[in-house]
Design a protein around this motif. Structure first.
Motif, PDB file in Angstrom:
ATOM      1  N   GLY A  45       1.965   1.353  -3.695  1.00 60.01           N
ATOM      2  CA  GLY A  45       0.852   2.149  -4.200  1.00 60.01           C
ATOM      3  C   GLY A  45      -0.377   1.339  -4.561  1.00 60.01           C
ATOM      4  N   ILE A  46      -0.543   0.169  -3.939  1.00 63.26           N
ATOM      5  CA  ILE A  46      -1.679  -0.708  -4.242  1.00 63.26           C
ATOM      6  C   ILE A  46      -2.610  -0.739  -3.028  1.00 63.26           C
ATOM      7  CG2 ILE A  46      -2.388  -3.051  -4.826  1.00 63.26           C
ATOM      8  CD1 ILE A  46       0.385  -3.454  -6.060  1.00 63.26           C
ATOM      9  N   ALA A  47      -3.878  -0.438  -3.255  1.00 65.60           N
ATOM     10  CA  ALA A  47      -4.850  -0.430  -2.158  1.00 65.60           C
ATOM     11  C   ALA A  47      -4.924  -1.814  -1.513  1.00 65.60           C
ATOM     12  CB  ALA A  47      -6.219  -0.018  -2.675  1.00 65.60           C
ATOM     13  N   SER A  70       5.990  -5.425  -5.841  1.00 66.10           N
ATOM     14  CA  SER A  70       5.234  -4.190  -6.128  1.00 66.10           C
ATOM     15  C   SER A  70       6.047  -2.964  -5.741  1.00 66.10           C
ATOM     16  CB  SER A  70       3.894  -4.205  -5.384  1.00 66.10           C
ATOM     17  OG  SER A  70       4.073  -4.050  -3.980  1.00 66.10           O
ATOM     18  N   ALA A  71       6.771  -3.048  -4.627  1.00 62.06           N
ATOM     19  CA  ALA A  71       7.580  -1.908  -4.181  1.00 62.06           C
ATOM     20  C   ALA A  71       8.739  -1.648  -5.149  1.00 62.06           C
ATOM     21  CB  ALA A  71       8.110  -2.169  -2.775  1.00 62.06           C
ATOM     22  N   TRP A  87       0.826  -1.213   0.000  1.00 67.29           N
ATOM     23  CA  TRP A  87       0.000   0.000   0.000  1.00 67.29           C
ATOM     24  C   TRP A  87       0.860   1.264   0.000  1.00 67.29           C
ATOM     25  CZ3 TRP A  87      -3.100   1.981   4.810  1.00 67.29           C
ATOM     26  CH2 TRP A  87      -3.874   3.076   4.446  1.00 67.29           C
ATOM     27  N   ILE A  88       1.813   1.332   0.966  1.00 67.26           N
ATOM     28  CA  ILE A  88       2.570   2.562   1.153  1.00 67.26           C
ATOM     29  C   ILE A  88       3.641   2.757   0.079  1.00 67.26           C
ATOM     30  CG2 ILE A  88       4.160   3.769   2.716  1.00 67.26           C
ATOM     31  CD1 ILE A  88       2.602   2.598   5.041  1.00 67.26           C
ATOM     32  N   ILE A  89       4.410   1.698  -0.218  1.00 60.69           N
ATOM     33  CA  ILE A  89       5.490   1.842  -1.200  1.00 60.69           C
ATOM     34  C   ILE A  89       5.046   1.380  -2.588  1.00 60.69           C
ATOM     35  CG2 ILE A  89       7.857   1.173  -1.782  1.00 60.69           C
ATOM     36  CD1 ILE A  89       8.467   0.938   1.122  1.00 60.69           C
ATOM     37  N   ASP A 126       9.483   4.949 -11.222  1.00 71.09           N
ATOM     38  CA  ASP A 126       9.029   6.300 -10.889  1.00 71.09           C
ATOM     39  C   ASP A 126       9.984   7.353 -11.447  1.00 71.09           C
ATOM     40  OD1 ASP A 126       6.711   5.662  -9.704  1.00 71.09           O
ATOM     41  OD2 ASP A 126       7.361   5.950  -7.631  1.00 71.09           O
ATOM     42  N   ARG A 184       7.481  -0.129  -8.478  1.00 74.08           N
ATOM     43  CA  ARG A 184       7.116   1.291  -8.430  1.00 74.08           C
ATOM     44  C   ARG A 184       8.355   2.181  -8.309  1.00 74.08           C
ATOM     45  NH1 ARG A 184       3.239   4.370  -3.974  1.00 74.08           N
ATOM     46  NH2 ARG A 184       3.023   6.329  -5.158  1.00 74.08           N
TER      47      ARG A 184
END
Length: 417
Positions: free
Chosen positions: A258-260, A409-410, A254-256, A417, A413
């Motif tokens: 960016g996935i709910a 996921s982290a 979620w935090i790094i 970025d 992203r």
């Protein structure tokens, strides 16, 4: 026997009688409960106790050489991964941070949890085969001095695991700096040593149903039916530490990443189902790749990060392994100072590198034994607890698989970025 590929090193893969070991424990506890308090129990324990002790010592004798070999091979894999590029280095930094955080959370929360839900009095019977020894709390100066041993052979003989693990970690780094020929020769030696030790420990664990039956009978002779409740308490408390890692995966994504959380949870369901049914991160790899696709992660990132994570990263290792050591420390009445907890975290981090590719029963002994020894905690109860490891191992696999995708996921992203 079959083999499984771990980077460039192949470790012997041994199929272990896990269900039979669990059955041996249940049978031993059941028979001991039935006979407890009767006239026959002393005679029965007199015959079975040496069997359990012999099996326990056979289990202990492989720890030192196997840990040395796996440390060298594991750190060699991480060094090779670090040379793979910036994405790999970012991933390794994130992995190190997560493993450290897991150890710190367990060192903080586990004692509090054991105060809130104390260990049942009947669990004291798990220490039946543990020799009594006076506890000596080291000063800070003594602890710092103990980090380096002037004689590594003496450190191994005295099971001084902290200087032992530091030495072989440094040796692994030094080997990575050698010329290719010399590096290959030394890594080949440690590779062969690891496989030889795995074969021996495989033989020992094939006798686990008998050894665990004998130990369980002795425990139940003292604790009666309360031994079952004590084991259930242990399973729930240790698994709770793995639960923190599992929840941390959702927070990381979620935090790094960016996935709910709700989207991450829905995409992870297929991979988690495979993890629960197989209890293997390697077997869950195709499902993890599928979950990454459902989350819209770049295929190039997933196909690089996930296989590497399976090879060198076990997210729940420091948290749950340290939890077992803390549990046994409370069981034995050992005061855990911040210095001892720091030593446990340090050894847990180093050991986690070398035990990723092992079956659960083997990694349980190899990973937790050194942590317990570094903290001055008796390792004899591990011989019984290994019989129920199949249950906490469900949480281990679930947390590892979920965290692997969260790390992917982290990295995805951050990299784009």
């Amino acid at each position: 026997m079959t083999k499984t590929q771990t980077s460039r090193f192949e470790l012997v893969r041994i199929e272990l009688p896990v269900a039979w070991t669990f059955a041996g424990l249940v049978a031993g506890l059941g028979l001991g409960t039935i006979l407890s308090g009767g006239a026959m129990i002393d005679s029965v324990v007199e015959w079975t106790a040496p069997i359990g002790t012999l099996w326990l010592r056979a289990l202990q004798m492989t720890i030192i050489p196997l840990v040395a070999a796996l440390l060298v091979l594991g750190i060699a894999q991480m060094a090779a991964a670090a040379r793979a590029g910036a994405a790999a280095r970012r991933m390794l930094l994130l992995v190190f941070a997560l493993l450290t955080l897991g150890g710190i959370i367990t060192a903080t929360v586990m004692p509090w949890l054991l105060e809130l839900a104390p260990i049942p009095a009947s669990a004291s019977a798990f220490l039946a085969h543990t020799p009594e020894q006076a506890q000596q709390l080291p000063s800070l100066a003594d602890f710092v001095a103990s980090l380096v041993s002037p004689n590594i052979v003496a450190a191994a003989a005295e099971t001084a695991m902290l200087p032992f693990t530091i030495f072989f970690a440094l040796l692994a780094v030094a080997i990575s700096k050698l010329s290719e020929g010399q590096r290959a020769s030394l890594l080949g030696f440690f590779h062969a040593l690891a496989n030889a030790m795995l074969i021996i420990i495989g033989w020992v664990l094939w006798l686990a149903p008998v050894g665990v039956f004998a130990l369980g009978l002795g425990v139940a002779a003292q604790a009666g039916g309360g031994a079952f409740g004590a084991l259930l308490h242990y399973i729930l408390v240790v698994s709770a530490m793995g639960g923190f890692v599992l929840l941390g995966a959702y927070v990381l994504a979620w935090i790094i990443g960016g996935i709910a959380p709700w989207r991450f949870a829905r995409a992870m369901l297929p991979a988690q189902a495979v993890a629960l049914s197989t209890q293997s991160s390697l077997a869950s790899l195709p499902a993890m790749l599928d979950s990454s696709g459902r989350l819209g992660l770049r295929q190039s990132t997933a196909e690089f990060v996930l296989p590497l994570a399976v090879a060198i990263f076990r997210a729940t290792s420091p948290a749950m392994n340290l939890a077992v050591a803390i549990y046994v420390a409370y069981l034995a009445g050992i005061e855990l100072t911040p210095t001892l907890l720091a030593a446990g975290i340090g050894v847990a981090l180093i050991i986690s590198v070398g035990s990723v590719s092992l079956p659960g029963s083997i990694s349980f002994v190899v990973s937790i034994g050194p942590i317990a020894l570094a903290m001055g905690v008796p390792i004899e109860p591990l011989a019984l607890l290994v019989a129920v490891e199949m249950l906490p191992d469900i949480m281990r696999t679930l947390g590892n698989v979920t965290m692997n995708v969260a790390v992917t996921s982290a990295v995805d992203r951050v990299q784009h970025d």
